[in-house]
Design a protein around this motif. Structure first.
Motif, short mmCIF file in Angstrom:
data_model
loop_
_atom_site.label_atom_id
_atom_site.label_comp_id
_atom_site.label_asym_id
_atom_site.label_seq_id
_atom_site.Cartn_x
_atom_site.Cartn_y
_atom_site.Cartn_z
N TYR A 40 -4.97 -8.52 -39.98
CA TYR A 40 -5.59 -7.20 -40.04
C TYR A 40 -6.34 -7.09 -41.36
O TYR A 40 -5.79 -7.39 -42.41
N PHE A 41 -7.57 -6.67 -41.29
CA PHE A 41 -8.38 -6.49 -42.49
C PHE A 41 -8.33 -5.03 -42.88
O PHE A 41 -8.36 -4.14 -42.03
N GLY A 49 -9.49 -6.62 -48.37
CA GLY A 49 -8.37 -7.54 -48.20
C GLY A 49 -7.81 -7.47 -46.81
O GLY A 49 -8.48 -7.04 -45.87
N GLY A 50 -6.57 -7.88 -46.69
CA GLY A 50 -5.93 -7.86 -45.40
C GLY A 50 -4.50 -8.34 -45.46
O GLY A 50 -3.98 -8.71 -46.52
N ILE A 51 -3.91 -8.33 -44.28
CA ILE A 51 -2.53 -8.75 -44.10
C ILE A 51 -2.50 -9.66 -42.90
O ILE A 51 -3.12 -9.37 -41.87
N MET A 52 -1.79 -10.79 -43.03
CA MET A 52 -1.62 -11.65 -41.86
C MET A 52 -0.18 -12.10 -41.77
O MET A 52 0.56 -12.10 -42.76
N VAL A 53 0.23 -12.46 -40.58
CA VAL A 53 1.56 -12.97 -40.31
C VAL A 53 1.39 -14.44 -39.94
O VAL A 53 0.60 -14.77 -39.06
N ILE A 54 2.12 -15.30 -40.66
CA ILE A 54 2.01 -16.74 -40.42
C ILE A 54 3.40 -17.36 -40.30
O ILE A 54 4.39 -16.77 -40.71
N GLN A 55 3.43 -18.55 -39.74
CA GLN A 55 4.65 -19.37 -39.68
C GLN A 55 4.46 -20.55 -40.62
O GLN A 55 3.41 -21.18 -40.64
N MET A 56 5.49 -20.82 -41.42
CA MET A 56 5.50 -22.02 -42.26
C MET A 56 6.81 -22.74 -42.01
O MET A 56 7.87 -22.10 -41.96
N ASN A 57 6.74 -24.06 -41.88
CA ASN A 57 7.96 -24.85 -41.73
C ASN A 57 8.61 -25.13 -43.08
O ASN A 57 9.82 -25.35 -43.15
N ASP A 58 7.80 -25.12 -44.13
CA ASP A 58 8.29 -25.46 -45.46
C ASP A 58 7.38 -24.78 -46.49
O ASP A 58 6.17 -24.69 -46.27
N VAL A 59 7.96 -24.37 -47.59
CA VAL A 59 7.16 -23.69 -48.61
C VAL A 59 6.13 -24.63 -49.24
O VAL A 59 5.17 -24.15 -49.86
N SER A 60 6.28 -25.91 -49.05
CA SER A 60 5.26 -26.85 -49.56
C SER A 60 3.92 -26.65 -48.88
O SER A 60 2.90 -27.17 -49.34
N GLU A 61 3.87 -25.87 -47.80
CA GLU A 61 2.62 -25.56 -47.11
C GLU A 61 1.81 -24.47 -47.82
O GLU A 61 0.63 -24.27 -47.52
N MET A 62 2.43 -23.78 -48.77
CA MET A 62 1.75 -22.67 -49.44
C MET A 62 0.44 -23.09 -50.09
O MET A 62 -0.58 -22.41 -49.90
N PRO A 63 0.38 -24.19 -50.84
CA PRO A 63 -0.91 -24.57 -51.44
C PRO A 63 -1.99 -24.83 -50.39
O PRO A 63 -3.13 -24.40 -50.55
#
Length: 101
Positions: A40-41, A49-63
């Motif tokens: 959502y923007f 700006g905006g807000i999004m919902v994501i899935q990550m398997n590991d925090v190493s995906e943040m970068p």
């Protein structure tokens, strides 16, 4: 894990992308890479700006997920862990409350 990601854009690179017509391509590439469940923007504190919902398997995906936003727009990106009602139920707040009352 599910995360809510808040992002905001300072003026500058974002304004330039709007002015030169590259905003659609850049935003499309970012969303394709991020693959949000929802996005959502909006504007907050006077910034785009905006807000999004994501899935990550590991925090190493943040970068991998944040760097393109930084590089393309000097964006501010915040990752907030999020739970569904089922996740919260699994946490067993009643047991935690009994232990710490």
């Amino acid at each position: 894990m599910r995360f809510v990601v808040y992002f905001s854009f300072p003026p500058g690179k974002f304004d330039q992308a709007v002015a030169d017509g590259s905003i659609g391509d850049k935003m499309g590439r970012l969303l394709e890479e991020t693959k949000p469940e929802a996005v959502y923007f909006t504007a907050k504190d006077g910034r785009r700006g905006g807000i999004m919902v994501i899935q990550m398997n590991d925090v190493s995906e943040m970068p991998r997920l944040a760097e393109p936003w930084f590089m393309l727009f000097d964006a501010n990106v915040q990752f907030l862990p999020a739970m569904t009602p089922a996740d919260l139920q699994k946490a067993d707040l009643a047991a935690i409350g009994r232990k710490w009352k």
